[in-house]
Write a protein that holds these residues in place. Structure first.
Motif: not given
Length: 724
Positions: A663-667, A682-683, A708-716
């Motif tokens: 719900s926080d928009g993070l993966f 790894e990613s 929790i991946d701090p990078e928003t999924p929308l960035a990729h």
């Protein structure tokens, strides 16, 4: 005149005096009993002493019954001498002594005539038994007044003075040379010497209800740690005579029979344990011999509570084999009937229910089937199925096509006729492929080596048996790094074959395992290898009974006494795969006996005909470590561990990685991993270039960690994750 008168009176007085001195016979020395050995030079002598007025006359008499006496013609003196004593001279003797005053009869003396002890049945050679076993021997002999004294190494054994000897709970101190000293008044002789030698490999367990409860086993039973205390428990199926039972492992080498279980009724027959609902608790396949026979699965709800779910009917008994044939993470069942009705394949729906899926397997002729077993013989990571048939006089094999269907396979196994009863998969030659032992009843039991191309061969030097055999099980019982083979016989005895490590086997002829016979003329059905005391060496339980179920008999339990060889046990817990990890392949690379070798063990749930391998057990010989431990999970995940110390029991949890957008928009990623195992998350955006994100170390038996991946999924455009 006076002189003559005097003389007359004197004569009268002398005559009177002479009459007063006369005496009847009196015996002063009675004849004594005599003992003589039959011989041409043997002489028996009776004597008597007597007083009385002479002359005394003597008549010796003989009788066989103390009533009818007959004179011995030669017996007319104080001494009766009998030469060349024979059987007719035996009897009761007396002497009658007579004079003018009367007669007297002596006491009866007995002449015993016999031969030195003559042995008719000599003690027989003892089989080489295991420690803890019991054994006996006997001797028979002819002769009178025989005394028996059993001896070990020439020394008398206290209390062993009968024709037979019984030795119980044999120990090393009982080894030695045994004979019997037979003695009688006619001589003595020694029996032949027989040696008692013990095999220290196993100890036969003779106390406890596992081996003292009587009944007739319906094929056999299974083992599993049903209460999760780390020690395997034993499940025994009985049919008609006796009651099926579960024996709880007391963790001290003994078992206690469990009471008040909902599935422990006189008509219940257990088949095998498996975690069908993946809740971490083992469920039990159970058949109740009502009319018709009803098949249940008793689901363990925890805290001693069970839910019984009916999933099939059958007119007679059966055997089931368990595997996740469609790899959906839930264990399925293949049910083979012995009464000629149709076999059935049940797919697990994952909600404590099953769906009949006979369309997923070819129809085969109705017949009496033995114990089917799953095994990935072509190494495509999909479980294949072997089905033996006694009445059809052949074996069937089905190849899993990877799309949820079983296809009929043709190879040397299926083309070789024989009344097949059971099969056992195992990589006996350490080439990484599953080989198969096919057990035939009144046919040829043989080992088929996997050639890796879908076909098999019967190599020279491997066990080949003709006769009524029931079952086979592979196990490295001496931990030398090579699988050995146990084969149970119906009434022809059990067999154990030691793997020589060069593709050949040596049949073991010593020890109780191969010399014991069930009581009452019953036979042995199956045998389970399992390490019930967790000492790293596999023990064996053998289940006994008879087809008509009319003989009360006990089962056998043998404790493995171990040696200096190293070992490793691996328990797997599935997370994506089924919880029991049935179908997983565990491979170990180690250097022992001067060579680096891979070994393969497959995790199986088994059934009453095939045993089970819930843990991967590796014998390591003189290896100091396991160079590589490789886990090939049913899900397709592959793990490798390096430099594993031997002589330990590892529990490995299947690593899993699941993710969802929060719900926080993070993966959010949830990782499951083994205890003290370091994983790298790894990613990647292109599946080519990977970036390390974090290192995680599991703690506890099944650790779950969130990242929790701090990078928003929308960035990729795309984002991929993996653990290694």
């Amino acid at each position: 005149m006076k002189t003559k008168l005097y003389l007359l009176v004197a004569g009268v007085l002398l005559a009177t005096a002479g009459a007063g001195l006369a005496q009847s016979p009196t015996i002063t020395d009675q004849p004594q009993n005599q003992t003589n050995t039959i011989s041409s030079s043997s002489t028996a002598t009776f004597t008597v002493g007597a007083t009385g007025t002479e002359p005394l006359s003597y008549q010796w008499q003989q009788a066989f019954d103390l009533v009818t006496y007959a004179d011995r013609p030669e017996g007319t003196n104080t001494t009766l001498v009998i030469t060349n004593v024979g059987n007719l001279d035996s009897g009761n003797y007396r002497v009658i002594i007579t004079n003018v005053e009367g007669s007297v009869t002596s006491v009866v003396a007995r002449l015993y005539v016999g031969v030195a002890p003559l042995i008719g049945h000599q003690p027989t050679n003892w089989p080489v038994l295991s420690l803890g076993a019991s054994t006996g021997n006997r001797v028979s002999a002819s002769g009178l007044f025989l005394n028996y004294q059993w001896r070990r190494n020439g020394e008398p054994l206290s209390g062993q003075t009968r024709t037979s000897i019984i030795l119980t709970n044999l120990q090393v101190a009982d080894e030695g040379d045994y004979d019997v000293l037979l003695s009688s008044p006619f001589g003595s002789t020694n029996s032949r010497v027989v040696s008692l030698v013990l095999d220290p490999t196993f100890t036969k367990i003779t106390t406890g209800r596992v081996v003292t409860d009587l009944g007739s086993c319906a094929a056999a039973g299974c083992w599993a740690d049903y209460d999760g205390d780390g020690y395997p428990d034993l499940c025994v199926a009985r049919f008609n005579l006796g009651t099926s039972a579960i024996y709880h492992n007391n963790r001290d080498g003994t078992f206690a029979r469990m009471a008040n279980l909902p599935f422990q009724n006189p008509q219940d027959w257990f088949d095998t344990w498996a975690d069908f609902d993946n809740d971490g608790r083992l469920d039990l396949v159970n058949a109740r011999f009502s009319s018709p026979l009803t098949t249940y699965i008793c689901f363990d709800n925890g805290q001693g509570s069970y839910s019984t779910v009916q999933f099939g009917l059958s007119p007679s008994w059966f055997s089931c084999a368990i595997a996740d044939y469609n790899r959906d993470g839930f264990l399925d069942l293949y049910v083979a009937n012995v009464d000629g009705s149709q076999n059935r394949l049940y797919r697990n729906n994952g909600n404590r229910s099953f769906t009949l899926r006979n369309s997923d397997t070819p129809s085969i002729p109705a017949a009496s089937f033995g114990g089917p077993c799953w095994g990935d013989y072509n190494d495509d990571n999909w479980p294949d199925l072997y089905v033996p048939s006694r009445s059809a006089n052949r074996s069937f094999m089905f190849r899993n096509d990877g799309r949820g269907h079983l296809l009929a396979a043709t190879n040397l196994v299926t083309l070789t006729p024989g009344p097949a009863m059971a099969g056992a998969w195992g990589d006996y030659d350490n080439d990484g492929r599953l080989d198969l032992c096919v057990v035939c009843f009144n046919g040829t039991t043989a080992v088929y080596r996997n050639l890796g191309n879908g076909d098999f061969e019967r190599p020279a030097g491997t066990p080949t048996l003709v006769g009524p055999n029931n079952f086979a099980a592979w196990a490295d019982y001496d931990n030398d790094g090579f699988l050995d083979l146990f084969v149970s016989g119906s009434t022809n005895g059990n067999k154990l074959f030691h793997n020589n490590g060069d593709g050949t086997f040596t049949q073991i002829t010593t020890g109780s395992i191969v010399n014991d016979r069930p009581m009452g003329g019953a036979g042995s059905y199956t045998g389970l290898w399992f390490d019930y005391d967790n000492d790293g060496f596999l023990d064996l339980c053998v289940f006994n009974g008879d087809d008509s179920s009319s003989i009360l008999t006990a089962n056998f339990l043998y404790h493995n006494n171990g040696n200096s060889n190293a070992w490793l046990k691996v328990k797997l817990l599935g997370t994506v795969s089924n919880r029991d990890a049935v179908g997983a392949k565990v491979r170990a690379l180690a250097t022992y006996a001067g060579q680096s070798r891979w070994q393969r063990r497959d995790i199986s749930s088994g059934n009453s005909y095939n045993g089970n391998q819930r843990y991967a057990h590796f014998g390591l010989g003189d290896a100091t470590n396991v160079t590589t431990l490789r886990i090939e999970w049913p899900s397709g995940t592959v793990e490798e561990f390096s430099d594993i110390s031997p002589r330990q029991f590892l529990t490995i949890v299947e690593p899993s990685l699941r993710g969802a957008l929060g719900s926080d928009g993070l993966f959010h990623l949830n990782m499951t991993m083994s205890t003290n195992r370091v994983y790298c998350l790894e990613s990647s955006s292109d599946l080519v270039h990977w970036t390390s994100r974090t290192n995680c170390t599991g703690s506890g038996s099944c650790a779950a960690i969130e990242f929790i991946d701090p990078e928003t999924p929308l960035a990729h455009a795309a984002r991929y994750y993996r653990m290694r």
